[in-house]
Structures are given as structure tokens and as C-alpha cells.
Design a protein around this motif. Structure first.
Motif, mmCIF file in Angstrom:
data_model
loop_
_atom_site.group_PDB
_atom_site.id
_atom_site.type_symbol
_atom_site.label_atom_id
_atom_site.label_comp_id
_atom_site.label_asym_id
_atom_site.label_seq_id
_atom_site.Cartn_x
_atom_site.Cartn_y
_atom_site.Cartn_z
ATOM 1 N N TRP A 1 0.865 -1.187 0.000
ATOM 2 C CA TRP A 1 0.000 0.000 0.000
ATOM 3 C C TRP A 1 0.897 1.232 0.000
ATOM 4 N N VAL A 2 0.667 2.088 -0.955
ATOM 5 C CA VAL A 2 1.562 3.205 -1.206
ATOM 6 C C VAL A 2 0.815 4.520 -1.006
ATOM 7 N N ASN A 3 1.456 5.468 -0.360
ATOM 8 C CA ASN A 3 0.867 6.807 -0.220
ATOM 9 C C ASN A 3 1.065 7.575 -1.512
ATOM 10 N N VAL A 4 0.003 8.224 -1.951
ATOM 11 C CA VAL A 4 0.035 8.924 -3.228
ATOM 12 C C VAL A 4 0.302 10.406 -2.993
ATOM 13 N N ASP A 5 1.231 10.974 -3.760
ATOM 14 C CA ASP A 5 1.516 12.396 -3.606
ATOM 15 C C ASP A 5 0.626 13.267 -4.478
ATOM 16 N N ILE A 6 0.422 12.801 -5.725
ATOM 17 C CA ILE A 6 -0.435 13.558 -6.636
ATOM 18 C C ILE A 6 -1.322 12.582 -7.392
ATOM 19 N N LEU A 7 -2.604 12.921 -7.502
ATOM 20 C CA LEU A 7 -3.525 12.174 -8.370
ATOM 21 C C LEU A 7 -4.032 13.135 -9.445
ATOM 22 N N MET A 8 -3.897 12.725 -10.706
ATOM 23 C CA MET A 8 -4.364 13.574 -11.806
ATOM 24 C C MET A 8 -5.487 12.869 -12.534
ATOM 25 N N THR A 9 -6.476 13.628 -12.970
ATOM 26 C CA THR A 9 -7.461 13.068 -13.879
ATOM 27 C C THR A 9 -7.901 14.137 -14.872
ATOM 28 N N HIS A 10 -8.591 13.707 -15.941
ATOM 29 C CA HIS A 10 -8.971 14.628 -17.007
ATOM 30 C C HIS A 10 -10.434 14.443 -17.368
ATOM 31 N N ASP A 11 -10.842 15.001 -18.501
ATOM 32 C CA ASP A 11 -12.274 15.020 -18.811
ATOM 33 C C ASP A 11 -12.833 13.663 -19.234
ATOM 34 N N VAL A 12 -11.953 12.777 -19.726
ATOM 35 C CA VAL A 12 -12.470 11.467 -20.154
ATOM 36 C C VAL A 12 -12.698 10.540 -18.967
ATOM 37 N N CYS A 13 -11.777 10.506 -18.046
ATOM 38 C CA CYS A 13 -11.871 9.551 -16.939
ATOM 39 C C CYS A 13 -12.299 10.179 -15.617
ATOM 40 N N GLY A 14 -12.236 11.499 -15.524
ATOM 41 C CA GLY A 14 -12.621 12.146 -14.276
ATOM 42 C C GLY A 14 -14.056 11.837 -13.871
ATOM 43 N N PRO A 15 -15.020 12.074 -14.751
ATOM 44 C CA PRO A 15 -16.411 11.819 -14.363
ATOM 45 C C PRO A 15 -16.641 10.406 -13.843
ATOM 46 N N GLY A 16 -16.074 9.429 -14.519
ATOM 47 C CA GLY A 16 -16.234 8.047 -14.065
ATOM 48 C C GLY A 16 -15.582 7.816 -12.720
ATOM 49 N N SER A 17 -14.431 8.401 -12.514
ATOM 50 C CA SER A 17 -13.732 8.237 -11.235
ATOM 51 C C SER A 17 -14.518 8.876 -10.104
ATOM 52 N N PHE A 18 -15.073 10.053 -10.383
ATOM 53 C CA PHE A 18 -15.855 10.731 -9.336
ATOM 54 C C PHE A 18 -17.116 9.929 -9.033
ATOM 55 N N GLY A 19 -17.698 9.349 -10.084
ATOM 56 C CA GLY A 19 -18.892 8.537 -9.893
ATOM 57 C C GLY A 19 -18.614 7.378 -8.955
ATOM 58 N N ILE A 20 -17.496 6.731 -9.172
ATOM 59 C CA ILE A 20 -17.118 5.605 -8.312
ATOM 60 C C ILE A 20 -16.817 6.086 -6.905
ATOM 61 N N PHE A 21 -16.134 7.204 -6.807
ATOM 62 C CA PHE A 21 -15.808 7.772 -5.491
ATOM 63 C C PHE A 21 -17.081 8.009 -4.681
ATOM 64 N N LYS A 22 -18.071 8.584 -5.327
ATOM 65 C CA LYS A 22 -19.309 8.880 -4.597
ATOM 66 C C LYS A 22 -20.092 7.630 -4.277
ATOM 67 N N LYS A 23 -20.087 6.708 -5.209
ATOM 68 C CA LYS A 23 -20.833 5.472 -4.996
ATOM 69 C C LYS A 23 -20.240 4.706 -3.826
ATOM 70 N N GLU A 24 -18.928 4.685 -3.741
ATOM 71 C CA GLU A 24 -18.271 3.863 -2.732
ATOM 72 C C GLU A 24 -18.075 4.572 -1.397
#
Lengths: 576, 248
Positions: A150-173
Motif C-alpha cells: 500500500w503506497v501513499n500517493v503524492d499527486i492524483l491527476m485526472t482529465h475530462d475522459v476519466c474524471g467523471p467516471g472516477s468521481f462517480g465511483i468515489f461517490k458510490k463507494e
């Protein structure tokens, strides 16, 4: 015990490079190193390396004729212990009450309070650069390739193609009202499908905005006015270039992005790799990710880089050598004299395409070039790490760069390597210069250099897509060497290229049908398929639009040369 | 070469040999607590237990019971099938976490394959595939990190992929989402099987049976990978194994 009374002297020796280690202490050290080595010293908390220095000091000082050696002593802070570069020697004149020659460069003060005894006797687990990053980020002093940590993350980047899906999962979970783990460690960069009338694409940028407002995300490079990119002060463009230009890439850190070319940031001596929406959703909530430690392949590139080659040629050479699966699950480390002389943008090109070889990440060790680039970009502290001399690499590949020639990757695979000059009969229909791989400032300067050398006009439509706003500005303001003060844009105009377009990923990955420079038609004529020479990173079927389109991947030099002739062309036609 | 046993998720994993079809709902625990690396609680919340189905009821497998086997028609592809062929970039505007768009994504699965593939993965005017199992060569899923790729295959109705080897990010995304079961074959099955063959995969026995040709093939054992997909992906697995602490 005699030694204990010397221990202060020894500590001061390391601190000040000056000491009063008298002959009694020298003698004590001698007894210890010969008779009680290494247990005694380590029981006092000195590491193996420090013991070696002490022993060398003693040996040198007891043999006065050795006084002529000079030392470059560069301790590198690594997990709290000394780690010496391989160039350590010693300069001492006398043993007793003398000043040690002050050629020591930047001594790191040893930790006074908490000294952990080094592992006795046996060599501390030597690690590669990537392994060290994993080690620090997972807070595990020892680990090996294959370990899942398990690794600590310093920066997470996302863009318009994958951001919405990632946020959707974040909220769902994590819940509709969940908050991200750290609003300053997330960078949201719309860049993929921006200048299009596609409603869903536009909506996706709105979704990014809504999330950023709700979560108070610090770094959101927003765009609202699609008709005029310059009217958007926050908008940057291609995420991987924006990350570098905005100072989010730092040596030694862990940077993840929902894009396969996140590996570009490895140019800064950090661990950077692409992840999917689900992993990103997980990171958004926890700031952690489960990763397997990759073994490292080492690529030693030596020799003087000929002036008709660019980093793109180097990576095409490597991918052609090891194939598109040659580095699967592995780290690719680039070292050697050629690499050391590459600029940051060239290093980014090199690391950008490691994913095309299946690589998990690519790294270039941080050095003066890195630090200089970062000077005006980040004020956050960072700590570079480096592969130990005795680290294990899965394989090592050596290249004499002075012998390489300009290359292309023929359709339909990035490992379908061929010499550019051997493809000179391939008629082409268009040239595309852009993307995170080949759309940076130096890439455009390179293309301009070829157009300038030729003085002629291009024979095929030549599309120019600067990666970011900053690159676009550079294209319009930076003077091209040897041109008498002309800018890239002027040279491009004189050569008959298309006007440089709004910065984004553009047609590198096709995109919505109205994307600028997308390959929409399969046929160039009733007899031939459309052929494009591109400075982008992938040429699988359909990559830039129509699945029958033929894409030749190339360096900006080769792309410009090909534009001038209407055939795949070795840039030496114009540069020599 | 990536093997199925190359991911492990903890010391206390137990292997259960019952893959759960994607229609099985994800249960979210009553409450969750997360801590960041420096010990601060990042999220604490309570919510009512809710059932969120992964696919809508239009899925024809809605009534299937969990089994340790996959059975159906197979679709055969070659080496280096990249993500642009699995789901062309123009469809990436579809957001997979949105149920309607999830279904739409599925309808475009493998539409990027070149014309040399004369049989389509999804028939014209259909939105689901009749091929439950994909058999592939090496480096399946290479290219982009887009999760849309395994999601599209899963949404289309594919249950499992048997490949000679996988690209890293695609494999990871398959495991994380639980959308498709990525299996490794010992041999080059893409040369042994043809599209339309009827096959059965027995997970526990690590075996693929091609009923059309009558041949059997060894698969590499799932190992630590099974429980993650069985649980329904990395989130469910992380909760199940206590990786993410749950309150009470």
C-alpha cells in the motif's frame, strides 16, 4: 571503553569535516575494524558506510605518502542513512589534530537522536530507484520486486475522459457527501475532448467543474469558452505537459493519473503510472493505492547524440528492440551520458512511451537539469532517490547512440520499427505534430529547424497542435536559432503549415468526429489508404480516427522532413 | 508475461471458487471509516444499506446463479488487441458509472477491430454479445489505461477472457472492477479455437474445454486473484478483508 570516548570526535568529523581524532582514537578504530568489525561500530549506531570512511581515514592517515588523493564526498540522504556515491576517496594529510581537507561537498548531519543500527555485516538490501520510491511511499524499509504494498500517493491527476467516471465511483463507494483525501494533492486537467461540439464531451468538463467546486479542489485548469482558448486563464491543455509546467512533478514522489501516459512524469525521477477509474476512485477517498513493486530494466544510452536524432528516435529504438510487451509490469530506468545531456522535455518524450513497451513506469534519475527546471516551478520540498550501485536489474541494455539513425514505427504497432530512410517510397497524405509525446515547445522548435533549413513549402496538410497554452505562446514568441529572429509560427506559416491549433490532445486519439485533424476518411485516393506521419505515441488501427488509417510514428524532425517531400523522409535530407 | 497469480491482496485471503456474475448487487456496509496515511480520518459517514446493481435488468443473465464455471460461445482474437480496438476513443465520452451510458458502452465493445475480423463481436442492431468468452493471444488490452475497455466488454455480456498474456493496466482494471474474469492460458488458444466454438471454463480445475473440437486445455491457476473478482472488485474485496476499516 576507549571507543566511546572517541565517538564524539567521530561524529564531529562527519559534521565539520574537521576533527581532532588523535592517534589513540585512530588506534582504537584500528582495533575495532580489525578485531571487532562491524559489531562494535554498529552497536554505537554507525552504519557500514560510515565505518568504511573511518577505516579509510585511518589507513590514509597512517600512511603519509597517500596525502595526495582528493575526495568528492556526496552523501545522499536516503531513508535516514548515509549512502555514498561511488566516487568517494579520501584526502588527509595527517592523523593527529589536523584539519581534513575541505573538499567534502555538502555533508549531511547524521541523526543524533535516533540511530538505528544498520543490519549487521550483511549488505543492506540494495534497491533500484523505483524500489526506493516504493519503499519510502509504503514506509517499508525493505521490499523486493513482486511485493504488493500500500503506497501513499503524492499527486492524483485526472482529465475530462476519466474524471467523471472516477468521481462517480468515489461517490458510490464513499458516499454522496464524502470528501476527497486531500484537496491539494488532486490535479484536474481537462484536455482530451475540449474543442468539439459533442455534447457529452462538453458535459464531462462541466462534471469536472461541479466536482471541483464541491470539493474545493485547489488545482483545476478549467475551460469555459471553447471558442477562444486564450480567454480561459486557468486552462492549460495536455495533462502530462501541464503537470510538468505547473510544478506538480517532483523527484522521489508517487504520481498517479487516469491516463496511460502518466508515465511521462518519470522524467523527473519519480514513480508515475496510469490507473483506471476504480483505482482513482479509491485513491480519491483514501490517498493510497495497492501496487506491486516492479523489477527494473536498465537502459544505458551512451554516446554523442547526432544532431538529426531526438529522444523520440531513442524510445522508438528501444520499443522496437524489446517489443510492445517487453517491459510489461516492469520499470524502465534510463541512464548514461546521452540521457544526462537530454533536456527535461526530451526526457519526458523518452518516459512518455514506456507504456508502449508495456512498461509500468519509466525513470530518469534527477540531476542538475531537473533541479534547474524545477527552480521556478515548485516551492514544495522534494527528496530525489537513486539506484544503489549494487541494486539488481532484471536486464541491462546498452546503446551507442552515435550509431543510431532516424526511425519510424510503421502501422500498426509502436514496435514496428524501421529506418526512416528505408521508407522513403511511402507516399503520405498528412503530417501531425502534437500531443504529449511530440507537441512540446522543443518539438516545435525542432520541426521549425527543418522547415528553416529547407526554405520550401510542405507538400501535404501539416497539422500543428501545441500541447499547452504555454507551448502555444512559445510557438508564437520564441525566436528559432539561426532564423534571424523568426518565431516558429512565422516559419510554419512560410512553410505552408496549418495555423497552430488550440492546445489539447487533439487527434492523437481520434476523439469525437469533429476533432481537428482527425483521420475521418479511409482512402486518400481510390487506390490508396490515408497515410499520416505523426509525432504521437500510438498507431494501432483506428488510433487517430478511421481504423484503416495508416500511421507512421516519428520524431518532429522526421515529421517535418516528410511534410516537405510528401513521402516518409529521413531528416538528414535537410539537416546535413 | 502477466500471470493470474501475480496479484495478491493480503495475508488472509481465502480462495473461494464461485465467481459472482456481474448482476450481483454490491452491498455497501452500514458505515465506513477511512484513515489517511497520517492517521487523520478522511471520511467517516453512515449510510443506509443500499443495494446497487451493476447492470440493469435488461441483462439476460439476471437470473443466473453464481457458479464456478463459464460456459458459452467463444470469440477469438489475435495478439496485441489494444484498447482502441476494444472501445474506440470516440465513445469515451460515455461515463461508465452512469447506468445508461454503461449499457451504451457495452454496445460498442470490440467495434474497433479491423475488417479482417469478418464476424462481429456484437451483431448489427444488437447491444449485447452472444459470445460469453473471449480467447486472445498475447498482450491483450495493451494501450490506454481507460477502464472503459474491460467495462465495455463486461457490459456487452462477456464474462471471461482467456489470453496468453495481458497488458498491465487492462489486467488491473479488470480485477479492480470485477467486470470480466481475466484468465491466463498455458498454450496459444487463439490458434486452437475458432469464433463460435462452444467452450466451458472450470475455474477450480483450471481447465478450458472446447466442446466443438473436443479438446481440453490447461489454464494457469487463479491463485490470490479469485477472491477479488469473486467479491465484485477491489472495493468490495477491501471491505470484505478488512483492508478498509468498517466501524462497529
Amino acid at each position: 571503553m576507549e571507543l566511546k570516548s572517541c565517538s564524539n570526535d567521530i561524529v564531529i568529523f562527519f559534521l565539520n569535516s574537521q576533527t581532532d581524532i588523535g592517534p589513540d582514537c585512530c588506534h582504537a578504530i584500528d582495533i575495532i575494524t580489525c578485531n571487532y568489525w562491524p559489531a562494535m561500530l554498529t552497536s554505537l549506531g554507525f552504519t557500514v558506510e560510515e565505518g568504511n570512511i573511518l577505516r579509510d581515514y585511518y589507513n590514509a592517515s597512517s600512511a603519509p605518502s597517500l596525502g595526495g588523493l582528493t575526495v568528492i564526498y556526496q552523501p545522499q540522504k536516503d531513508l535516514g542513512s548515509f549512502c555514498f556515491s561511488s566516487t568517494s576517496q579520501f584526502s588527509v594529510n595527517k592523523c593527529k589534530k589536523s584539519a581534513v581537507s575541505k573538499k567534502i561537498v555538502s555533508v549531511m548531519a547524521p541523526q543524533q537522536s535516533e540511530r538505528r543500527p544498520a543490519t549487521t555485516g550483511s549488505v543492506k538490501n540494495a534497491m533500484t530507484l523505483t524500489e526506493k520510491i516504493f519503499s519510502r511511499a509504503s514506509e517499508k524499509p525493505q521490499l523486493s520486486p513482486g511485493d504488493n504494498v500500500w503506497v501513499n500517493v503524492d499527486i492524483l491527476m485526472t482529465h475530462d475522459v476519466c474524471g467523471p467516471g472516477s468521481f462517480g465511483i468515489f461517490k458510490k463507494e464513499f458516499g454522496e457527501n464524502a470528501k476527497v483525501w486531500d484537496r491539494e494533492k488532486i490535479v484536474i486537467i481537462p484536455d482530451h475532448y475540449i474543442f468539439t461540439s459533442d455534447e457529452r464531451a462538453n458535459r464531462n468538463v462541466d462534471i469536472l467543474r461541479d466536482f471541483c467546486m464541491e470539493q474545493n479542489i485547489k488545482y483545476f485548469y478549467d475551460i469555459k469558452d471553447l471558442g477562444n482558448f486564450k480567454a480561459n486563464p486557468d486552462y492549460k491543455g495536455v495533462c502530462h505537459i501541464a503537470l510538468a509546467q505547473e510544478g506538480h512533478c517532483r523527484p522521489g514522489e508517487v504520481l498517479l493519473g487516469t491516463d496511460s501516459h502518466t508515465c511521462t512524469a518519470g522524467a523527473f525521477g519519480q514513480f508515475a503510472t496510469g490507473i483506471g477509474n476504480t483505482d482513482a476512485g479509491f485513491v480519491l477517498g483514501t490517498g493510497k493505492v495497492l501496487l506491486k513493486v516492479p523489477p527494473t530494466l536498465r537502459f544505458v544510452l551512451d554516446g554523442e547524440m547526432p544532431d538529426y536524432l531526438l529522444a523520440k528516435d531513442l524510445i522508438l529504438q528501444i520499443i522496437g528492440e524489446i517489443s510492445v510487451a517487453g517491459a510489461t509490469y516492469k520499470s524502465m530506468e534510463f541512464v548514461g551520458t546521452t540521457v544526462e545531456r537530454l533536456s527535461m522535455e526530451e526526457r519526458m518524450t523518452l518516459c512518455n512511451m514506456v507504456v508502449e513497451a508495456g512498461g509500468k513506469n519509466g525513470v530518469v534519475p534527477a540531476d542538475g537539469t531537473t533541479f534547474k527546471y524545477l527552480e521556478d516551478k515548485t516551492s514544495l520540498p522534494y527528496e530525489p532517490v537513486y539506484s544503489d550501485e549494487k541494486a539488481s536489474f532484471l536486464s541491462e541494455y546498452r546503446f551507442d547512440i552515435s550509431k543510431l539513425e532516424p526511425l519510424v514505427a510503421k502501422p500498426h504497432s509502436p514496435d514496428n520499427r524501421a529506418l526512416a530512410r528505408e521508407c522513403k517510397d511511402v507516399k503520405i497524405d498528412r503530417v501531425y505534430i502534437g500531443s504529449c509525446t511530440g507537441g512540446k515547445t522543443e518539438d516545435f522548435l525542432a520541426a521549425a529547424k527543418v522547415f528553416l533549413a529547407s526554405g520550401k513549402k510542405v507538400k501535404v496538410p501539416t497539422f500543428l497542435v501545441p500541447a499547452t497554452q504555454k507551448v502555444w505562446m512559445d510557438v508564437y514568441t520564441l525566436p528559432v536559432p539561426g532564423s534571424g529572429g523568426k518565431t516558429c509560427s512565422q516559419i510554419f506559416e512560410e512553410a505552408g503549415c496549418d495555423t497552430p491549433a488550440s492546445p489539447s490532445c487533439g487527434a492523437c486519439l481520434g476523439g469525437p468526429k469533429d476533432t481537428y485533424a482527425r483521420m475521418n476518411e479511409p482512402m486518400a485516393s481510390c487506390l490508396s489508404l490515408q497515410v499520416c506521419v505523426s509525432t504521437t505515441n500510438r498507431n494501432f488501427p483506428g488510433r487517430m480516427g478511421h481504423k484503416e488509417g495508416q500511421i507512421y510514428l516519428a520524431s518532429p524532425y522526421t515529421a517535418a522532413a516528410s511534410a516537405l517531400t510528401g513521402y516518409v523522409t529521413d531528416p538528414r535530407e535537410f539537416l546535413e | 508475461m502477466v500471470t493470474a497469480s501475480s496479484i495478491s491482496f493480503g495475508a488472509n485471503t481465502t480462495f473461494t471458487s464461485s465467481p459472482i456474475p456481474k448482476t450481483k448487487p454490491l452491498f455497501i456496509p452500514h458505515s465506513l471509516k477511512f484513515t489517511t496515511g497520517n492517521g487523520r480520518a478522511a471520511v467517516t459517514f453512515q449510510r443506509a444499506v443500499s443495494v446497487i446493481p451493476k447492470a440493469t435488468s435488461a441483462d439476460s443473465r439476471a437470473t443466473k446463479e453464481p457458479t464456478a464455471t463459464f460456459h458459452g460461445l467463444c470469440y477469438v482474437v489475435g495478439d496485441n488487441i489494444d484498447t482502441d480496438q476494444i472501445i474506440p476513443a470516440e465513445y469515451l465520452t460515455l461515463v461508465p458509472s452512469n447506468p445508461d451510458e454503461y449499457e451504451k458502452l457495452g454496445s460498442y465493445a470490440l467495434i474497433g477491430l479491423p475488417a479482417t475480423y469478418t464476424t462481429r463481436f456484437i451483431d448489427e442492431n444488437e447491444t449485447k454479445t452472444k459470445y460469453k468468452i473471449i480467447i486472445a493471444g498475447g498482450n491483450f488490452g495493451c494501450g490506454s489505461s481507460r477502464e472503459h475497455a474491460p467495462v465495455a466488454l463486461g457490459a456487452a455480456g462477456c464474462s471471461a477472457v482467456v489470453a496468453e498474456s495481458y497488458a498491465r493496466i487492462f489486467f488491473r482494471n479488470s480485477v479492480a472492477t470485477g467486470e470480466i474474469y481475466p484468465l491466463d492460458s498455458e498454450a496459444r488458444l487463439c490458434e486452437e479455437c475458432s469464433t463460435g466454438d462452444v467452450v466451458t471454463i472450470e475455474i477450480a480445475e483450471s481447465r478450458l474445454i472446447n466442446h466443438t473440437t473436443g479438446k481440453e486445455y490447461k489454464l494457469k491457476p487463479i491463485g490470490d486473484l479469485g477472491p477479488v473478482i469473486d467479491a465484485g472488485g477491489i472495493f468490495a474485496y477491501a471491505r470484505k478483508t478488512g483492508m478498509i476499516a468498517s466501524r462497529n
